[in-house]
Design a protein around this motif. Structure first.
Motif, PDB file in Angstrom:
ATOM      1  N   THR A 114       1.395 -18.138   5.976  1.00 51.71           N
ATOM      2  CA  THR A 114       2.563 -17.202   5.659  1.00 51.71           C
ATOM      3  C   THR A 114       2.673 -16.183   6.795  1.00 51.71           C
ATOM      4  O   THR A 114       3.411 -15.080   6.836  1.00 51.71           O
ATOM      5  CB  THR A 114       2.645 -16.142   4.186  1.00 51.71           C
ATOM      6  N   SER A 141      -2.114 -11.676   5.175  1.00 47.10           N
ATOM      7  CA  SER A 141      -1.982 -12.438   4.111  1.00 47.10           C
ATOM      8  C   SER A 141      -3.301 -12.577   2.961  1.00 47.10           C
ATOM      9  O   SER A 141      -4.190 -12.646   3.731  1.00 47.10           O
ATOM     10  CB  SER A 141      -1.767 -13.923   4.494  1.00 47.10           C
ATOM     11  N   ALA A 154      -0.538 -18.463  -0.991  1.00 43.37           N
ATOM     12  CA  ALA A 154      -0.365 -16.958  -0.652  1.00 43.37           C
ATOM     13  C   ALA A 154       0.275 -16.143  -1.913  1.00 43.37           C
ATOM     14  O   ALA A 154       1.058 -16.469  -2.431  1.00 43.37           O
ATOM     15  CB  ALA A 154       0.137 -16.349   0.725  1.00 43.37           C
ATOM     16  N   THR A 157       1.581 -10.901   1.081  1.00 37.77           N
ATOM     17  CA  THR A 157       1.595 -10.728   2.231  1.00 37.77           C
ATOM     18  C   THR A 157       2.145  -9.319   2.844  1.00 37.77           C
ATOM     19  O   THR A 157       3.114  -9.173   2.384  1.00 37.77           O
ATOM     20  CB  THR A 157       2.835 -11.729   2.922  1.00 37.77           C
TER      21      THR A 157
END
Length: 380
Positions: A114, A141, A154, A157
Motif C-alpha cells: 500500500t 503499513s 493491509a 496505512t
C-alpha cells in the motif's frame, strides 16, 4: 550426612548450569537480504559459527524483487521481506517458510505494501502483524499475519505529509523504519523527509492496531534525516541515527514521554565528505553502540555506553573494507560483527573485544551481490 547431601546438591547445581551454558546455540543461520538489480538473485542463507566467525553457504530463494530488508518471526519458522520497488511501481511484502536446521527457505505469498519503495519490515513477537516502512511514498503499513505464516491484505496505512529543508532529499515524507518498543506497547517509526521520530500505541487485537498518543512525534534538527533505531537491552534508552546529519540522538525512553539526553556526532573532526549514516546496533551486553556511515567515509563508528545514564563516549572508527556499509549485525554471542557493503558486493566479519568494544578484522568474508540486510536466527 549433611555434608554428603550438600555436595550432591552442589554437583547437581554445577551440572545444571553447565547444561544451560551448553544449551546456548553455537551456530546460527545468517539470512542476507539483497538488491536484485545486480548479480544477486534474492535471499541467501549461510551457517555462522560463533566460536570462529566462520560461514558456510546453505541455501537461497531466487526470483524475488529487491528483498532489501528482512525479518524473522519469533518461532523461527517464517521470514518476511520487503520488495523494494521504486516510485513508478507499487511495492510489496513477501512471506516465506523457513527450516532453520537446513537453512531451507521457500516463498509462501506476497501482498501489496500500500505504498512505494518499502525499505523496512518488522514483525511482533505474537506474530499478529508485520509493519512496513514505505520510503518513497512516506507511508507506514500494517499487514496481518495468518496462522500459516502467510500475509493478509493491509488493515491500516498511515500516510505522512510535509517536507524538510533539504529540497533534494526532503521534498516529501520518507518513512524509513518501523520498530516496536521492547514491551510492544508502542511502534516507533522515523520519517527522513520531515525530520520526525513518530510513536504510536500498538494493540494487536484491534481492527486498526495503531493509534496516536499525545505527543505522537519528536523533532530532530532540521535536515538531519532520521533513519534507524536501537533500544538498549534493558529498554531504558533509545538511540536514533540520522542519515544526513551523521548524528546519534540518545533518549531516556518512556513511550511518548521520552526525553532527549544528548546528540553526538559520529563524524571525525573536520570531516568534509558526503554523509550517509545508515545502521545502528548495541552489543548484547549493552556496553557498546555501533553505527555505520556510508558516503565518503565507509566506516563503522564505536561508542561506549555509560550504564548509569545511557550517554555515549567515542571509542574508535573502523573501515568497513568496502563501499556502502548499509546494514550490519552483531551475532547473539557478542563475539562478532558482520557488515554488509552494498556497493562493493561483500560482507566482512570483525571480532569484537568485549572489554573495549574495539573491532579486529578477521579472514572471513562473503562475496555476494548488493547485500543490504543481515539477520541472525538460531540454527539448533
Amino acid at each position: 550426612m549433611k555434608k554428603l547431601l550438600f555436595a550432591i546438591a552442589l554437583l547437581w547445581s554445577v551440572n545444571l548450569l553447565a547444561q544451560k551454558k551448553d544449551a546456548t546455540p553455537k551456530t546460527y543461520d545468517l539470512l542476507i537480504g539483497t538488491y536484485t538489480t545486480g548479480e544477486s538473485k534474492g535471499i541467501y542463507v549461510y551457517r555462522f559459527y560463533t566460536e570462529t566467525g566462520r560461514t558456510a553457504y546453505l541455501n537461497e530463494v531466487d526470483g524475488v524483487d529487491n528483498p532489501s530488508y528482512i525479518c524473522v518471526a519469533k518461532n523461527n519458522r517464517f521470514v518476511y521481506s520487503v520488495n523494494e520497488i521504486g516510485a513508478d511501481r507499487k511495492g510489496s511484502a513477501s512471506a516465506y517458510s523457513f527450516e532453520p536446521k537446513l537453512g531451507k527457505i521457500e516463498l509462501i505469498n506476497k501482498q501489496p505494501s500500500t505504498g512505494t519503495g518499502p525499505c523496512y519490515i518488522s514483525v511482533d513477537k505474537g506474530q499478529k502483524h508485520v509493519f512496513l516502512a514505505n520510503y518513497q511514498s512516506g507511508a507506514l503499513s500494517v499487514l496481518p499475519v495468518n496462522k500459516d505464516g502467510s500475509l493478509g491484505a493491509a488493515v491500516q496505512t498511515i500516510q505522512d505529509s510535509g517536507h524538510g529543508v533539504n529540497k533534494s532529499r526532503q521534498e516529501g515524507p520518507h518513512v524509513h523504519t518501523a520498530v516496536l518498543s521492547p514491551d510492544e506497547k508502542y511502534l516507533l517509526y522515523t520519517d527522513l523527509g520531515t525530520d520526525k521520530l513518530n510513536i504510536y500505541r500498538y494493540k494487536s487485537g484491534q481492527d486498526k492496531p495503531l493509534s496516536p498518543p499525545e505527543p505522537s512525534s519528536f523533532d530532530v534538527v532540521a535536515g538531519h534525516g532520521p533513519r534507524h533505531l536501537a533500544f538498549s537491552p534493558n529498554g531504558k534508552y533509545l538511540y536514533l541515527v540520522t542519515e544526513m546529519g551523521g548524528v546519534i540522538y540518545v533518549y531516556d525512553y518512556d513511550g511518548p514521554k521520552s526525553k532527549q539526553l544528548e546528540a553526538i556526532s559520529m563524524l571525525a573532526d573536520g570531516y568534509k565528505g558526503a554523509v550517509g549514516a545508515a545502521d545502528i546496533h548495541i552489543s548484547p551486553d549493552g556496553k557498546f553502540l555501533y553505527a555505520t556511515n556510508r558516503g565518503d567515509a565507509n566506516e563503522i563508528v564505536v561508542f561506549a555506553i555509560n550504564p548509569d545514564n545511557g550517554r555515549l563516549t567515542f571509542v574508535e572508527r573502523k573501515s568497513s573494507m568496502g563501499k556502502g556499509p548499509r546494514n550490519f549485525v552483531i551475532d547473539p554471542s557478542g563475539n562478532f560483527l558482520l557488515v554488509a557493503n552494498q556497493m562493493s558486493n561483500d560482507i566482512y566479519v570483525y571480532r569484537i573485544n568485549k572489554q573495549t568494544g574495539k573491532l579486529t578484522l578477521t579472514t572471513s568474508k562473503i562475496s555476494i551481490g548488493n547485500p543490504s540486510c543481515l539477520k541472525f536466527t538460531p540454527a539448533e
